[in-house]
Scaffold this active site. Sequence first.
Site, mmCIF file in Angstrom:
data_model
loop_
_atom_site.group_PDB
_atom_site.id
_atom_site.type_symbol
_atom_site.label_atom_id
_atom_site.label_comp_id
_atom_site.label_asym_id
_atom_site.label_seq_id
_atom_site.Cartn_x
_atom_site.Cartn_y
_atom_site.Cartn_z
ATOM 1 N N ASP B 407 0.870 -1.153 0.000
ATOM 2 C CA ASP B 407 0.000 0.000 0.000
ATOM 3 C C ASP B 407 0.914 1.213 0.000
ATOM 4 O O ASP B 407 2.093 1.119 0.311
ATOM 5 C CB ASP B 407 -0.837 -0.079 1.281
ATOM 6 C CG ASP B 407 -1.696 1.134 1.467
ATOM 7 O OD1 ASP B 407 -2.256 1.594 0.468
ATOM 8 O OD2 ASP B 407 -1.807 1.607 2.601
ATOM 9 N N LYS B 408 0.400 2.344 -0.373
ATOM 10 C CA LYS B 408 1.270 3.518 -0.345
ATOM 11 C C LYS B 408 1.074 4.303 0.936
ATOM 12 O O LYS B 408 1.981 4.426 1.755
ATOM 13 C CB LYS B 408 0.995 4.415 -1.551
ATOM 14 C CG LYS B 408 2.003 5.529 -1.684
ATOM 15 C CD LYS B 408 1.692 6.439 -2.814
ATOM 16 C CE LYS B 408 0.593 7.427 -2.465
ATOM 17 N NZ LYS B 408 1.040 8.436 -1.514
ATOM 18 N N ARG B 807 -5.217 4.374 -7.939
ATOM 19 C CA ARG B 807 -6.680 4.512 -7.902
ATOM 20 C C ARG B 807 -7.357 3.161 -7.834
ATOM 21 O O ARG B 807 -8.285 2.856 -8.577
ATOM 22 C CB ARG B 807 -7.161 5.266 -9.128
ATOM 23 C CG ARG B 807 -6.497 6.593 -9.149
ATOM 24 C CD ARG B 807 -7.111 7.500 -10.145
ATOM 25 N NE ARG B 807 -6.486 8.811 -9.948
ATOM 26 C CZ ARG B 807 -7.090 9.937 -10.197
ATOM 27 N NH1 ARG B 807 -8.307 9.937 -10.635
ATOM 28 N NH2 ARG B 807 -6.487 11.059 -9.994
ATOM 29 N N ASP B 838 -6.673 -2.240 3.017
ATOM 30 C CA ASP B 838 -5.674 -3.229 2.604
ATOM 31 C C ASP B 838 -6.025 -4.628 3.068
ATOM 32 O O ASP B 838 -5.345 -5.586 2.721
ATOM 33 C CB ASP B 838 -4.301 -2.861 3.165
ATOM 34 C CG ASP B 838 -3.913 -1.448 2.809
ATOM 35 O OD1 ASP B 838 -4.150 -1.077 1.657
ATOM 36 O OD2 ASP B 838 -3.395 -0.736 3.673
#
Lengths: 341, 1149
Positions: B407-408, B807, B838
């Site tokens: 995940d960012k 996105r 997540d």
Amino acid sequence: MKSEGEFVNQPDNTAFTQQRLPAWQPMLSAGIVIPLFTLIGLAFIGIGVALFITSQNIKVQELDYTGTATSSPCFQCSGLSIQNCTCERNFSLSELFEGPVFFYYGLSNYYQNYRQYGVSKDDYQLSGDTTYFLKPQSYCSPYQYSNNKPIVPCGSIANSMFNDTFRLYLLVNGSRKQVPFDGKGIAWWTDYNIKYRNPSPVNGSFAAAFDGTTKPVNWQKSAYELDPTDQANNGFLNQDFLVWMRRAALPNFRKLYGRITGGDYSQGLPAGNYTLQISYNYPVLSFGGTKKVVFSNVSWMGGKNQFLGIAYLVIGSLCVVMAIVMLIVYAKYKFPDNDDA
Amino acid sequence: MSTAVRGRVCVQASGFGGDEKRVDSRTIYVGHRPGPATEAFIPPKFCDNRIVSSKYTVWNFLPKNLFEQFRRIANFYFLIIFLVQVIVDTPTSPVTSGLPLFFVITVTAIKQGYEDWLRHKADNEVNKYPVIVLEDGRKESEKIKVGDIVEVMEDETFPCDLILLQSSRDDDTCFVTTASLDGESNHKTHYTVPDTEKDLQSLSATIECEQPQPDLYKFVGRMYIYKTGQDPAVRSLGPENLLLKGATLKNTKKIYGVAVYTGMETKMALNYQGKSQKRSAVEKSINAFLLVYLCILISKAVVCTTLKYVWQSQFGQDEPWYNQKTQKEKDTYVYLKMFTDFLSFMVLFNFIIPVSMYVTVEMQKFLGSFFITWDKDFFDPEIQEGALVNTSDLNEELGQVEYVFTDKTGTLTQNNMEFIECCIDGFQYKNTDSMSELDGFCVTDGPVSKLQQKAGLEKEELFLRALCLCHTVQVKEAGPDEIDEIDGVQVDGLAAGLSQPDEERGFIASSPDEVALVKGAMKHGFTFLGLENKTMKIRNWQNDTEIYELLHVLNFDPVRRRMSVIVRNKSGETLLFCKGADSSIFPRVRPEEVDRIRMHVERNATDGYRTLCVAYKQLSPEEYAVADAGLRDARLALQDREEKLMVVYNQVETEMSLIGATAVEDRLQEEAAETMEALQGAGMKVWVLTGDKMETAKSTCYACRLFQRGTELLELTVRTLEDGGRKREERLHELLLDYHKKAVQDAPPVKAGVTRSWSNSNQEYGFIIDGATLSLVMNPSPDANSSRYKNLFLQICQNCTAVLCCRMAPLQKAQIVKLVKNSKGSPITLSIGDGANDVSMILEAHVGIGIKGKEGRQAVRNSDYAIPKLKHLKKLLLAHGHLYYVRIAHLVQYFFYKNLCFILPQFLYQFFCGYSQQPLYDAAYLTMYNICFTSMPILAYSLLEQHIAIEILLDNATLYREIAKNAMLRWGPFLYWTVLGIYQGLLFFFGVRYLFSNPALQDNGQVFGNWSYGTIVFTVLVFTVTLKLALDTRHWTWINHFVIWGSLAFYVFFSFFWGGIIWPFLRQQRLYFVFANMLSSVSAWLVIILLILLSLLPDILLVVLRKPRGPHARKKKKCQSSAGSSQSSRVSIRPLLMRTFSDESNTVI
């Protein structure tokens, strides 16, 4: 570290939890292995030579007396229905058979290591526990009861005890002179002294302890009268019985019958002609087996066995050869990890 | 477990409700009082409020637990063996396999029983908790029925799902915290149903709401309030009215609520789902090997049985006179005898599949996982926590990861937002005050001076007002009133003494962006004071308090990607403020305003900032009336409420005017770049899956060095698709083929083990795809050759060094993980993330890792491993994972090997004992071999081995590649171990066999029997197998020394002891003095030494001749790499984004 110790949840900072236990990290590098191999190789070659020479010096005289061939002196005894047959085998020694000489009988194709055979005995009985005399354990089946009487000693092993007997004669000037077999000390010391026990005599009579029982089907004599010459060699403590009860590992085996140590023969069997008189009782032809006797002397490594000496020599030389090969490889390609070794 | 529970709930629900009740909604009579409209009041039945999370009761524990344990194939196998031993006359007693099996089963049962007892205790605590019900007074929580009106005091947890009817607060709200549900510790505001009567005793109302469903944030319902003589008033109910079981009441003295869902139908219970069992690749390998060994076992038994009957058909061998059969044996049918013989052989050889391997493997995993929790490098002083291991089953999988999905936000970045700059009307306002470095440009005193007067004052004010109003932030209260404003120095001084109290006001929001924006506005002089009674107060530059009435909040959702508020100011103007992603705002504002701001937004985005655009619109009374009605209608809808709301939102949020844009920096996690570099160096492909916009995500990728300067980016986004003005599918097809040609066909085959720096000559590719395009790829229109897209996509991605998917919806994240997981070669995937979004990918991947971040604990709870920071991933994978894999792989191979050479002599012995199933070894040896003599060294090895030191593993990421693709458990190594086992087994047996060609092995001429034979073989076996492990051990701690030499000593001691006593309970004293007699024979000693050496010879040679790997060989490399890494770590002290983008940003656009 002290400042970090303030935290409650902080994991313990020990060498173990942090996987930092001091450790020895051996590396088998060529620098270690080549000398090691050379050393092992040389040691093995040394042992191998010693073993080989020792084994070479052990004398062995084997005589087959199964009597399968018609020319064999024991042929007439090998028939199925013949009882109390005796036969003789002659042999001659050209030189002194150094003593102490051990006399073995050998059987082949005989499966003492058969499982059902192996469990067919009652150790409680054999340790002199008379309660099991009247009620042998069921493993002894089919040699548990005979004519509704309990068999002592019960089971297949005891029942099939080897019952050929041997007499050795040295022919001196045409007359026979018996060479005595010493039947003592042929069984394991612990078997004779601890594991097997005779029942205590009843009213002073050893035989009375066996009252109400019967001898194994194939036995000619009861357990308490196996050795008429020596009262102490009877019952379960009969040496031949003890030897028989220790089951052989392989189908071709030999068992110790006696040693030749007495009197004139303490140096061994002198050169000359001998006659072995065999009272032939034990049938082996029905299962394709053979019988033989073996005269052998022993060394520190036991009886004659070429295998061990040769194996040591081969492995020893193999190690040396590998060390040399490694040395060549090492000299040629220079193992990278040996810069710091 | 959950399925069992769930199953019963279903039965109850359908059983009680009857068929006609199985509709989409349920009706609840508040306080069990029938509404006047209903003619015949039949109180509907729902399940009671009992929570059952336990699995067993006292009565069904034994059968159920046993059943479940024997469902495991291994346990079942051993049970069968045990039963065969009991029933059939077999060579070994049932004890030999019964004892270990009993031990394993008992230990497991005790463990599971204890766990269940804990669950029972927890259940009881919840179920027996006293609650006050308006109708019945005090009663136990489990007796609450749907429709009861329940009183809950402050700091109590809600006993079931309640609709809030009344609150002790004046503003008809209450605050709850859902920390135990989703980990969000902020206070959430819930609202009472408007216009309910104050006297709840006389309230007559029914609630119609949907059937229970697990989504915590969704609830639709309607409440009909009946008043005598009037039409029933209808109120809409939403999640803001629903108080969830498990949440805690805060800041509110007491509330009343009506129970709508109880017991197992509460949202908490529905969400309580056991995670699906993940199985590691090692376990699959074990099963495969097991199958091979089972085949070996069966073929051995078949061979022996066949040969037995062949042999017995020969002359005199069936029943020699010395070994006659019992009557029973004679009576059994030959085929039955054959079958029992076969079973007997199976039993004799069954040790080849050892029950102890499973125990050892489980023990290794369980104990081994402690090293992760214990590791102090994983301890984060900030959150005061270390790593957490939820599943110890997957330890070794950490060493096998091929794809990392990260995940960012919150994972690569800190999710610690900082307002960096804003742009008002095209003018840039940089706020340097918050930065640590001093900037002479900034004058600290006075809010006005912080802004350079570029845009008009009015515009600035409007912009700041918008920031202050358009959010859902709450002010953290010390009490019901805003005490912290009055004596804020004291309150905040405790919390954070360093900064001014005003700046450190506690703001709570679901998204840290909002807090950053409000704080940013505060720095510029507009302070949000709080929301009370639908009025928002802000303090402006003049220190005046402005009051706005909050009319509507148009909530944020990821589809719209924006949120709005509608407020009315004192002068009665109705204003709509909207903030959101540029792509969602730009189409809704006047186009001429866009250009001025777009430049700033794009520049900010490439700098790695999160950008939001702010727009506003003045609503005329008519417009507002329309919007208001629309919103209210949509909110009342029972069905498709979401869709209807969306439509209204979209209608309202149009024709706005753009005021400005904000830029918020999300700092990179500590050592994010180093970690990513290490992962890539270790041969892992890193994919970033984020919901964020492409530019921001891309810049983060650059910052993390996932993309490098030379990386050629292949973009597959909506933007590239719409270039040609053609149909999207066509363009997609074309691009995919183009990229495929570039990345797959033209690229030279990538060799494994080549580090990045060496492969620089090759062109590296990075791939970017966005959510919309991904759904095109995954679910293309039916006419397109659909599966081809997926394949092309996968192939391209697999040839890229890094892939960025932006996105993404949470489900799409999982979809991608699944796609990769099921692709060719089924690579091992790892997902790492910190947020609830997540969870799906964490659950989907082979290994899920949660970061104990700011977005609650949901990810952590669903993960297999949780670590405090991203940087810990490096050690977790490169050091722990690598070691665990090597350890367990060795453990497994070793176990199979040692049992193969254990049983092979026993098999060979059958050829020499007339296939009579005679065991070669004594029963004690058979039983103890795996339990005592050889178990501890391998366990110690599998816990402590470090074939390469941890530091070296961390410094040389490439070492990870050496074990990639299950390298140590593939058929090659398995074959090696098997051949080794066979070689040694043959050696043991035939070595002793030739020794026994003359069984007179003592100098007294006495002969050895069959048990001496077995004991010699066994002694050689134990020593060889243990020394083989000693040869493999590269890391000798005192424990290894103790255990290895200890087991050998124990074996010798045990053999003496076992043979030294006449054991009264044994029916045969087989081993009496066998061992001691063996040792008195020189030949036996010599053959033992010879065979041990000969058995180990190939291994010693292999160790020497193999390419050296180990501390010595790595020394030089370590020096080089440590120089490199120290350099890079020094550089990284500067803010990463700042540095990297000054170099890299030019290549981005």
